[in-house]
Design a protein around this motif. Structure first.
Motif, short mmCIF file in Angstrom:
data_model
loop_
_atom_site.label_atom_id
_atom_site.label_comp_id
_atom_site.label_asym_id
_atom_site.label_seq_id
_atom_site.Cartn_x
_atom_site.Cartn_y
_atom_site.Cartn_z
N GLY A 165 -2.35 -1.77 -8.00
CA GLY A 165 -1.41 -2.67 -7.36
C GLY A 165 -1.04 -2.19 -5.96
N ILE A 166 -0.82 -0.88 -5.83
CA ILE A 166 -0.51 -0.31 -4.52
C ILE A 166 -1.72 -0.44 -3.58
N ILE A 167 -2.91 -0.21 -4.13
CA ILE A 167 -4.13 -0.38 -3.33
C ILE A 167 -4.28 -1.83 -2.88
N GLY A 168 -3.98 -2.77 -3.77
CA GLY A 168 -4.06 -4.19 -3.42
C GLY A 168 -3.14 -4.54 -2.26
N GLY A 169 -1.90 -3.99 -2.28
CA GLY A 169 -0.99 -4.21 -1.17
C GLY A 169 -1.48 -3.57 0.11
N LEU A 170 -2.08 -2.39 -0.03
CA LEU A 170 -2.61 -1.69 1.14
C LEU A 170 -3.77 -2.44 1.79
N ILE A 171 -4.53 -3.16 0.97
CA ILE A 171 -5.66 -3.93 1.50
C ILE A 171 -5.19 -5.25 2.11
N VAL A 172 -4.37 -5.99 1.35
CA VAL A 172 -3.99 -7.35 1.76
C VAL A 172 -2.98 -7.34 2.90
N GLY A 173 -1.95 -6.48 2.80
CA GLY A 173 -0.89 -6.47 3.81
C GLY A 173 -1.40 -6.29 5.23
N PRO A 174 -2.10 -5.20 5.51
CA PRO A 174 -2.63 -5.01 6.86
C PRO A 174 -3.71 -6.03 7.22
N ALA A 175 -4.47 -6.52 6.24
CA ALA A 175 -5.56 -7.46 6.52
C ALA A 175 -5.04 -8.77 7.10
N VAL A 176 -3.86 -9.23 6.65
CA VAL A 176 -3.32 -10.49 7.15
C VAL A 176 -2.24 -10.27 8.22
N GLY A 177 -2.03 -9.02 8.59
CA GLY A 177 -1.06 -8.72 9.64
C GLY A 177 0.38 -8.72 9.18
N ALA A 178 0.62 -8.66 7.86
CA ALA A 178 2.00 -8.67 7.35
C ALA A 178 2.69 -7.33 7.54
N VAL A 179 1.94 -6.26 7.55
CA VAL A 179 2.50 -4.92 7.69
C VAL A 179 1.38 -3.99 8.16
N THR A 180 1.75 -2.97 8.90
CA THR A 180 0.75 -2.00 9.34
C THR A 180 0.49 -0.99 8.22
N ILE A 181 -0.65 -0.34 8.28
CA ILE A 181 -0.98 0.66 7.27
C ILE A 181 0.05 1.79 7.27
N THR A 182 0.47 2.21 8.46
CA THR A 182 1.44 3.30 8.58
C THR A 182 2.77 2.94 7.94
N ASP A 183 3.28 1.74 8.24
CA ASP A 183 4.56 1.31 7.66
C ASP A 183 4.46 1.16 6.15
N TYR A 184 3.34 0.64 5.69
CA TYR A 184 3.17 0.45 4.24
C TYR A 184 3.15 1.79 3.52
N ILE A 185 2.41 2.74 4.03
CA ILE A 185 2.32 4.06 3.39
C ILE A 185 3.67 4.79 3.46
N ASN A 186 4.36 4.68 4.60
CA ASN A 186 5.69 5.30 4.71
C ASN A 186 6.66 4.67 3.71
N GLY A 187 6.53 3.36 3.48
CA GLY A 187 7.39 2.70 2.51
C GLY A 187 7.12 3.18 1.09
N ILE A 188 5.86 3.37 0.78
CA ILE A 188 5.49 3.87 -0.56
C ILE A 188 6.08 5.25 -0.80
N GLN A 189 6.12 6.07 0.24
CA GLN A 189 6.58 7.45 0.10
C GLN A 189 8.09 7.61 0.17
N SER A 190 8.81 6.58 0.59
CA SER A 190 10.25 6.73 0.81
C SER A 190 11.05 6.39 -0.44
#
Length: 245
Positions: free
Chosen positions: A154-179
């Motif tokens: 599920g986390i991988i799916g968000g990492l693929i789809v989010g940046p792919a459609v411009g909804a979130v950057t990879i850096t912001d997404y990963i930082n969110g997962i870790q926070s």
């Protein structure tokens, strides 16, 4: 069959299921077979559903963030906590009730209507324990592992789809997962998975073991097993959430 008689039969069957096995080696071999059939063969559908749901939840969180003051890291955090707390345990449990539960009910029900279970009883085999106990053990053991895989995909799916459609950057997404990660959320959901695994396997086996009639009745029993299992999963989800969170 009213609800009280059905409940009484369910617990009576469980007493028979958890009686002392006749041959431990036979049960161990059967348990490994059930782990493969019910658990390992479910990995594919768990991965596919989790990837898509992770991507969908990421987009929904992103598109509902109307306040520009909120950090974009909330997208990854929201997807992670949604997967850990509810989707990968409860929602996946409802889905697995349809796949695993109907499989168990139809298998045991087919043996019942073709009198194979009667043959086991005539040979002195505790048919309930031999047929049901390995399935319960297999599902209870495998469901937490399927939960962990579901969270990961599920986390991988968000990492693929989010940046792919411009909804979130990879850096912001990963930082969110870790926070703001709370390890107890995982512990809580693993506890739910153990309960849900037991409910899925035992309720489905009960409807299969008590079916009467022919092939049509086996299909009806499978439907009833899935419906009743889903209801019990939701009820126990509410109870466990109130008790443990």
């Amino acid at each position: 069959m009213n609800i009280f008689n059905q409940t009484g039969q369910y617990f009576a069957l469980l007493l028979k299921v958890f009686s002392k096995p006749e041959r431990h080696s036979l049960y161990i071999r059967q348990t490994f077979n059930e782990i493969e059939n019910l658990g390992i063969k479910s990995v594919g559908i768990v991965a596919v559903i989790s990837i898509f749901m992770g991507g969908i939840m990421t987009l929904q969180v992103a598109y509902n963030m109307v306040n520009p003051l909120l950090p974009r890291t909330i997208i990854g955090l929201g997807n992670r906590d949604s997967l850990i707390l509810e989707f990968s345990s409860t929602i996946m449990g409802l889905i697995m009730a349809g796949k695993i539960g109907s499989n168990i009910t139809s298998e045991i029900g087919s043996m019942k209507v073709t009198e194979q279970i009667d043959s086991l009883e005539i040979m002195g085999v505790n048919s309930a324990s031999y047929l049901i106990l390995p399935k319960i053990i297999a599902v209870v053991l495998m469901f937490p592992l399927l939960y962990i895989l579901s969270v990961f995909f599920g986390i991988i799916g968000g990492l693929i789809v989010g940046p792919a459609v411009g909804a979130v950057t990879i850096t912001d997404y990963i930082n969110g997962i870790q926070s703001s990660f709370n390890p107890y959320y995982v512990t809580f959901s693993l506890m739910k998975c153990l309960v849900f695994g037991f409910l899925i396997s035992s309720i489905s086996a009960f409807f299969g073991y008590t079916v009467e009639g022919g092939a049509f009745d086996v299909g009806t029993a499978s439907t009833r097993a899935v419906v009743n299992t889903n209801i019990q999963i939701l009820v126990w989800d509410l109870i466990l959430t109130q008790l443990l969170l």
